[in-house]
Design an enzyme around this catalytic site. Structure first.
Site, PDB file in Angstrom:
ATOM      1  N   HIS A   1      19.506  48.318  32.902  1.00 49.01           N
ATOM      2  CA  HIS A   1      20.059  47.048  32.428  1.00 49.01           C
ATOM      3  C   HIS A   1      19.090  45.919  32.795  1.00 49.01           C
ATOM      4  CE1 HIS A   1      22.608  43.825  31.424  1.00 49.01           C
ATOM      5  NE2 HIS A   1      22.986  43.514  32.657  1.00 49.01           N
ATOM      6  N   ASN A  50      19.265  38.233  30.022  1.00 40.00           N
ATOM      7  CA  ASN A  50      20.321  39.230  30.173  1.00 40.00           C
ATOM      8  C   ASN A  50      21.239  39.148  28.954  1.00 40.00           C
ATOM      9  OD1 ASN A  50      22.549  40.748  30.858  1.00 40.00           O
ATOM     10  ND2 ASN A  50      22.823  39.838  32.889  1.00 40.00           N
ATOM     11  N   CYS A 102      28.426  44.198  31.220  1.00 46.03           N
ATOM     12  CA  CYS A 102      27.073  44.731  30.977  1.00 46.03           C
ATOM     13  C   CYS A 102      27.043  46.251  30.955  1.00 46.03           C
ATOM     14  CB  CYS A 102      26.105  44.234  32.040  1.00 46.03           C
ATOM     15  SG  CYS A 102      25.986  42.461  32.086  1.00 46.03           S
TER      16      CYS A 102
HETATM   17  N1  ACO Z   1      16.704  26.570  38.898  1.00 51.33           N
HETATM   18  C1  ACO Z   1      16.394  26.087  40.104  1.00 51.33           C
HETATM   19  N2  ACO Z   1      17.122  26.328  41.202  1.00 51.33           N
HETATM   20  C2  ACO Z   1      18.233  27.094  41.055  1.00 51.33           C
HETATM   21  C3  ACO Z   1      18.618  27.615  39.810  1.00 51.33           C
HETATM   22  C4  ACO Z   1      17.811  27.337  38.704  1.00 51.33           C
HETATM   23  N3  ACO Z   1      18.095  27.802  37.472  1.00 51.33           N
HETATM   24  N4  ACO Z   1      19.744  28.326  40.007  1.00 51.33           N
HETATM   25  C5  ACO Z   1      20.068  28.263  41.291  1.00 51.33           C
HETATM   26  N5  ACO Z   1      19.155  27.510  41.936  1.00 51.33           N
HETATM   27  C6  ACO Z   1      19.105  27.156  43.352  1.00 51.33           C
HETATM   28  C7  ACO Z   1      20.442  27.260  44.023  1.00 51.33           C
HETATM   29  O1  ACO Z   1      21.166  26.072  43.819  1.00 51.33           O
HETATM   30  C8  ACO Z   1      20.061  27.456  45.468  1.00 51.33           C
HETATM   31  O2  ACO Z   1      19.733  26.211  46.008  1.00 51.33           O
HETATM   32  P1  ACO Z   1      20.184  25.823  47.507  1.00 51.33           P
HETATM   33  O3  ACO Z   1      19.496  26.829  48.385  1.00 51.33           O
HETATM   34  O4  ACO Z   1      19.684  24.433  47.647  1.00 51.33           O
HETATM   35  O5  ACO Z   1      21.692  25.951  47.512  1.00 51.33           O
HETATM   36  C9  ACO Z   1      18.753  28.249  45.368  1.00 51.33           C
HETATM   37  O6  ACO Z   1      18.287  28.100  44.028  1.00 51.33           O
HETATM   38  C10 ACO Z   1      18.893  29.700  45.709  1.00 51.33           C
HETATM   39  O7  ACO Z   1      20.023  30.219  45.028  1.00 51.33           O
HETATM   40  P2  ACO Z   1      20.405  31.735  45.179  1.00 51.33           P
HETATM   41  O8  ACO Z   1      21.642  31.988  44.384  1.00 51.33           O
HETATM   42  O9  ACO Z   1      20.396  32.121  46.629  1.00 51.33           O
HETATM   43  O10 ACO Z   1      19.145  32.421  44.484  1.00 51.33           O
HETATM   44  P3  ACO Z   1      18.867  33.943  44.348  1.00 51.33           P
HETATM   45  O11 ACO Z   1      17.550  34.282  44.919  1.00 51.33           O
HETATM   46  O12 ACO Z   1      20.052  34.789  44.739  1.00 51.33           O
HETATM   47  O13 ACO Z   1      18.729  34.097  42.758  1.00 51.33           O
HETATM   48  C11 ACO Z   1      20.027  34.745  40.873  1.00 51.33           C
HETATM   49  C12 ACO Z   1      19.788  33.696  41.928  1.00 51.33           C
HETATM   50  C13 ACO Z   1      18.790  34.878  40.014  1.00 51.33           C
HETATM   51  C14 ACO Z   1      21.200  34.306  40.009  1.00 51.33           C
HETATM   52  C15 ACO Z   1      20.331  36.109  41.552  1.00 51.33           C
HETATM   53  O14 ACO Z   1      21.311  35.929  42.537  1.00 51.33           O
HETATM   54  C16 ACO Z   1      20.789  37.161  40.592  1.00 51.33           C
HETATM   55  O15 ACO Z   1      20.057  37.595  39.731  1.00 51.33           O
HETATM   56  N6  ACO Z   1      22.010  37.673  40.787  1.00 51.33           N
HETATM   57  C17 ACO Z   1      22.539  38.704  39.927  1.00 51.33           C
HETATM   58  C18 ACO Z   1      23.073  38.063  38.697  1.00 51.33           C
HETATM   59  C19 ACO Z   1      23.304  39.033  37.599  1.00 51.33           C
HETATM   60  O16 ACO Z   1      22.575  39.960  37.405  1.00 51.33           O
HETATM   61  N7  ACO Z   1      24.351  38.751  36.834  1.00 51.33           N
HETATM   62  C20 ACO Z   1      24.633  39.480  35.682  1.00 51.33           C
HETATM   63  C21 ACO Z   1      25.562  40.599  35.954  1.00 51.33           C
HETATM   64  S1  ACO Z   1      25.775  41.525  34.577  1.00 51.33           S
HETATM   65  C22 ACO Z   1      27.027  40.957  33.559  1.00 51.33           C
HETATM   66  O17 ACO Z   1      28.045  41.566  33.501  1.00 51.33           O
HETATM   67  C23 ACO Z   1      26.840  39.767  32.748  1.00 51.33           C
END
Ligand code: ACO
Length: 357
Positions: free
Chosen positions: A253, A283, A113
């Site tokens: 970003h 994203n 990214c």
């Molecule tokens: N729908 C419903 N529930 C979901 C989903 C979904 N799509 N995805 C995950 N969950 C669940 C998980 O299974 C978890 O359940 P559990 O508690 O029963 O285990 C719960 O939701 C919470 O999961 P977390 O991972 O703790 O959720 P979080 O609040 O951290 O949000 C997210 C997840 C949105 C992915 C966040 O961590 C994030 O944005 N991280 C950064 C990711 C990012 O920006 N990546 C790109 C980098 S750039 C690149 O180079 C591509």
């Protein structure tokens, strides 16, 4: 020797097909409420079967060239930032170079990214040292081809698209004023595609295990991102002799609205100075910042003299930030007024060159 490198052209392309959160609900166990509240995303664009990183790039690049008033043959360098290239090799930049009728060096840049801002800083070096007059910098992704649509934790996040800018040599003060790039490769597994490279060539088993798709430790990446977005932006601003208060528009970003909000808070920026379009595209990795820039311009939020702060983080882990003082004309009455106030010359790049001759 030219001292300044200015953005003189810009363009974007996103595939026609849109997948809404309701569409995602039909594929994996998720909900519009979860996706919206955790990420800010409402929909993402998805490439048609005949669309690839190079076709998206070419569409965005043609717009950027037209706006800069130049042709492919005028380019001295092409850089394509992507993690979803047409092929492992040759580079997508090679394909773009041929399609545009360019006769210059062309290569792909891989910093996930952060790739677009990495590439912008590289193109700047070629221009600042006088070896290139016009460089084309593209950020493009077709992440729909590498995302696992059985993994709800990643598939709802990503989208496809391309953004491009022409960076040109200029005697006029402004353009790219400061930047920073960074890398921490201690934990490649935080966000990666494990299979398909020299470490783990694809086998029937790795494909059965879906290791040829994006895997991510979301909360670890989240913590890193909220920390690095602010510090990287501050570093680039300091390199430009500026502070966050000097920024007229912050173009971060677009990975997660909560990450953008945390970075804006750290930089003490009011929401009207922060550009957000994650709701429409998800994203798009390396394409996110150039797409956001194009939309910010369309919405009249960029004007000659404006100081733009851009920052990204990504797989690697990587990060990058840049400060650009906008110099290209954007034809609205309000912008002419703001430009005059900022003491910036207007007129197309080609017209400005004629004036200098
Ligand atoms: N729908 C419903 N529930 C979901 C989903 C979904 N799509 N995805 C995950 N969950 C669940 C998980 O299974 C978890 O359940 P559990 O508690 O029963 O285990 C719960 O939701 C919470 O999961 P977390 O991972 O703790 O959720 P979080 O609040 O951290 O949000 C997210 C997840 C949105 C992915 C966040 O961590 C994030 O944005 N991280 C950064 C990711 C990012 O920006 N990546 C790109 C980098 S750039 C690149 O180079 C591509």
């Amino acid at each position: 020797m030219s001292q300044y490198s200015a953005i003189t052209g810009w363009g974007m392309y996103v595939p026609e097909k849109v997948m809404t959160n309701a569409d995602m609900e039909r594929i994996v166990e998720t909900s519009d409420e979860w996706i919206t509240s955790r990420t800010g995303i409402k929909q993402r664009h998805v490439a048609a079967p005949n669309e690839t990183a190079s076709t998206l790039s070419i569409a965005a690049a043609r717009q950027a060239l037209e706006r800069a008033g130049i042709e492919g043959k005028d380019l001295g360098l092409i850089i394509v930032a992507t993690v979803s290239a047409d092929y492992p090799f040759p580079s997508t930049a090679n394909l773009v170079q041929h399609a545009l009728g360019a006769q210059c060096g062309a290569f792909d840049m891989q910093a996930a990214c952060s790739g677009f801002l990495y590439s912008l800083s590289i193109a700047h070096q070629f221009i600042a040292n006088g070896s290139v007059k016009h460089a084309l910098v593209i950020g493009v992704e077709v992440l729909s081809r590498v995302v696992d649509y059985t993994d709800r934790a990643t598939c709802v996040l990503f989208g496809d698209g391309a953004g491009a800018v022409v960076l040109s040599a200029s005697d006029q003060p402004g353009g790219l004023l400061g930047f920073t790039i960074g890398s921490d490769g201690a934990r490649p597994d935080l966000l990666w595609i494990p299979t398909g490279g020299s470490a783990e060539p694809a086998t029937e088993q790795t494909i059965r295990d879906r290791r040829n798709f994006v895997q991510m430790q979301g909360s670890e990446v989240f913590k890193f991102a909220t920390r690095v977005m602010g510090t990287a932006m501050e570093e680039a601003l300091a390199n430009a002799g500026m502070t966050a208060d000097d920024m007229d528009l912050f173009i971060p970003h677009q990975a997660n609205l909560r990450i953008i909000e945390a970075a804006s808070k750290r930089l003490n920026l009011p929401s009207e100075k922060v550009f957000v379009n994650i709701q429409d595209y998800g994203n798009t990795s390396a394409a996110a910042i150039p797409i956001a820039l194009c939309e910010a311009i369309d919405q009249g939020r960029v004007y000659p003299g404006a100081h733009l702060g851009m920052v990204a983080f990504g797989a690697g882990l990587t990060w990058a930030a840049a400060v650009v003082q906008w110099t290209a004309p954007i034809a609205t009455q309000e912008n002419s007024y703001k430009a005059a106030k900022a003491g910036v010359k207007t007129g197309t790049h080609a017209e400005q060159e004629k004036v200098q001759v």
